[in-house]
Write an enzyme that holds these catalytic residues in place. Sequence first.
Site, PDB file in Angstrom:
ATOM      1  N   ASP A  13       0.853  -1.320   0.158  1.00  0.00           N
ATOM      2  CA  ASP A  13       0.109   0.008  -0.015  1.00  0.00           C
ATOM      3  C   ASP A  13       0.712   1.472   0.089  1.00  0.00           C
ATOM      4  O   ASP A  13       0.522   2.195   0.583  1.00  0.00           O
ATOM      5  CB  ASP A  13      -1.064  -0.030   1.193  1.00  0.00           C
ATOM      6  N   LYS A  16       1.967   2.292  -5.166  1.00  0.00           N
ATOM      7  CA  LYS A  16       2.537   1.888  -6.288  1.00  0.00           C
ATOM      8  C   LYS A  16       2.031   2.146  -7.677  1.00  0.00           C
ATOM      9  O   LYS A  16       2.247   2.295  -8.633  1.00  0.00           O
ATOM     10  CB  LYS A  16       3.159   0.232  -6.257  1.00  0.00           C
ATOM     11  N   GLY A  40      -4.331  -4.239  -4.426  1.00  0.00           N
ATOM     12  CA  GLY A  40      -5.401  -3.070  -4.879  1.00  0.00           C
ATOM     13  C   GLY A  40      -4.379  -1.767  -5.271  1.00  0.00           C
ATOM     14  O   GLY A  40      -4.024  -1.157  -4.177  1.00  0.00           O
ATOM     15  N   HIS A  41      -4.593  -1.620  -6.072  1.00  0.00           N
ATOM     16  CA  HIS A  41      -3.941  -0.314  -6.790  1.00  0.00           C
ATOM     17  C   HIS A  41      -4.782   0.613  -7.329  1.00  0.00           C
ATOM     18  O   HIS A  41      -5.448   0.604  -8.104  1.00  0.00           O
ATOM     19  CB  HIS A  41      -2.914  -0.722  -8.050  1.00  0.00           C
ATOM     20  N   GLN A 224       2.078  -5.733  -3.100  1.00  0.00           N
ATOM     21  CA  GLN A 224       2.515  -5.802  -1.818  1.00  0.00           C
ATOM     22  C   GLN A 224       3.917  -5.027  -1.566  1.00  0.00           C
ATOM     23  O   GLN A 224       4.355  -4.473  -2.432  1.00  0.00           O
ATOM     24  CB  GLN A 224       2.613  -7.273  -1.263  1.00  0.00           C
TER      25      GLN A 224
HETATM   26  P1  IMP Z   1      -2.730 -12.846   1.444  1.00  0.00           P
HETATM   27  O1  IMP Z   1      -1.773 -12.182   0.649  1.00  0.00           O
HETATM   28  O2  IMP Z   1      -3.986 -12.478   1.066  1.00  0.00           O
HETATM   29  O3  IMP Z   1      -2.526 -14.066   1.869  1.00  0.00           O
HETATM   30  O4  IMP Z   1      -2.590 -12.105   2.921  1.00  0.00           O
HETATM   31  C1  IMP Z   1      -1.233 -12.171   3.651  1.00  0.00           C
HETATM   32  C2  IMP Z   1      -0.967 -10.722   4.461  1.00  0.00           C
HETATM   33  O5  IMP Z   1      -0.365  -9.897   3.449  1.00  0.00           O
HETATM   34  C3  IMP Z   1      -1.945 -10.254   5.237  1.00  0.00           C
HETATM   35  O6  IMP Z   1      -1.377  -9.454   6.197  1.00  0.00           O
HETATM   36  C4  IMP Z   1      -2.672  -8.977   4.354  1.00  0.00           C
HETATM   37  O7  IMP Z   1      -3.330  -8.007   4.503  1.00  0.00           O
HETATM   38  C5  IMP Z   1      -1.210  -8.746   3.583  1.00  0.00           C
HETATM   39  N1  IMP Z   1      -1.371  -8.165   2.071  1.00  0.00           N
HETATM   40  C6  IMP Z   1      -1.767  -9.088   0.933  1.00  0.00           C
HETATM   41  N2  IMP Z   1      -2.067  -8.210   0.013  1.00  0.00           N
HETATM   42  C7  IMP Z   1      -1.610  -6.839   0.212  1.00  0.00           C
HETATM   43  C8  IMP Z   1      -1.622  -5.782  -0.102  1.00  0.00           C
HETATM   44  O8  IMP Z   1      -1.957  -5.688  -1.544  1.00  0.00           O
HETATM   45  N3  IMP Z   1      -1.377  -4.552   0.582  1.00  0.00           N
HETATM   46  C9  IMP Z   1      -0.980  -4.635   2.093  1.00  0.00           C
HETATM   47  N4  IMP Z   1      -1.181  -5.778   2.495  1.00  0.00           N
HETATM   48  C10 IMP Z   1      -1.316  -6.838   1.785  1.00  0.00           C
END
Ligand code: IMP
Length: 424
Positions: A13, A16, A40-41, A224
């Site tokens: 977040d 990017k 989520g961009h 991420q």
């Molecule tokens: P997962 O990727 O859904 O398995 O989540 C694993 C961890 O990564 C969790 O803490 C999510 O909140 C975090 N996470 C996954 N995608 C994002 C992102 O795009 N932005 C911020 N945190 C993320």
Amino acid sequence: MPVTVLVGMQWGDEGKGKVVDLLSENKSIVARYQGGANAGHTVVVSGKQFVLHLIPSGILREGKTCLIGSGVVVDPSSLIDEIEEIKKMGVNAEGRLFISPRAHCILPIHRTQDVANENRKTQKKIGTTGKGIGPAYSDKTSRTGIPFSFFNDREKLVSAVTALVERKNCLMEHLYGGERFDATEVLAYIDSIAPKIMPYIADTREKLRIAMENGEEILCEGAQGTMLDIDHGSYPYVTSSNTISGGVSTGLGISPRNVDKVIGVIKAYTTRVGEGPFPTELHDETGQKIQDEGGEFGATTGRARRCGWFDALVARYAVEINGVDEIVLTKLDVLDKIEKLKVCVAYEVDGKRVERIPDDTSILERAKPIYHEIDGWNSKSAGATSMDELPEKAKEYIKYLEEVSGAPITIISTGKGREAAIIL
Ligand code: IMP
């Protein structure tokens, strides 16, 4: 500079999406190398807000080719929805968006498993997005997953789906206690989605090879952030892919020798969604203020993001591990009304001063931040497009962040819109 990689330097977040949109102007290809619809961009172009999860943000620039590499896990329903959504807003992905046949497919059973796993009472929550990311990557590495190439071979597909459903049902019955899946239903789902997704499947690596041979500019878009990397992040509170610049080689098939530049994106403060250690987290009014001013709510799940001060240890670690050449500093304007700012320069762990991110998450969990205090600027930086428009104190803050991070800051984002940026 034919191949540039853009990575998140914190816990995701970092903004990017907007930076990819800015930098893709003179690129011919924008490619995603990892993650899935957990990302989520948010990008605002001419007042229109686009929220992209799987499609590279380069799609918003006319004529750019967008690739989804083998390292991405693709939920076809989510991707099709996204394609239709942007089409309604005047952006056509057909003939510009291509997915590797090696990319693995996220099925509804992966999403169910993700949620069931999070709800287990005997296990610590990770706070996942519930998008099936972990289960899909686990199946990929267990060699029980479904890459899109299987959609072209009925026998292989039926046998893989049958075996996968058998394994999942074993888990549902003995571990999660949920309802059983049916292989016929899974195949029916695939048959319904395949005609929509298959036109986008193409040899993405070959497209990259040809582009590199022709000296075309390629931008690799990370999702991420560094601290969520499966190998180098705050495990187990991480995502299931390699978010760092190294992921470009595995996730797109680009040799490390061909990567020319790494750009790291970092916020002027820190946020994190989900569980896990966050030494500079604020539990007070200032944290609340940052959350409100920064609109710090997840673009994918709507969850409130935890907010805290800038952590120089995280920044230095990200510079080191990704080989960051340049930094893009985002959301500076969010700090416009904060009187005193703090930057974490070291941790105190068990009475000792620590200046590097520890290789053991339990140490990070015990880390107490040691801060350097800086005066805020208490005036407007929002919307600035040149350094001259910035308050002096904001310039000092930027200079300090640059010093403690160990790489030059070359772009400063001062608002949501494409135009709100200082390019140095
Ligand atoms: P997962 O990727 O859904 O398995 O989540 C694993 C961890 O990564 C969790 O803490 C999510 O909140 C975090 N996470 C996954 N995608 C994002 C992102 O795009 N932005 C911020 N945190 C993320």
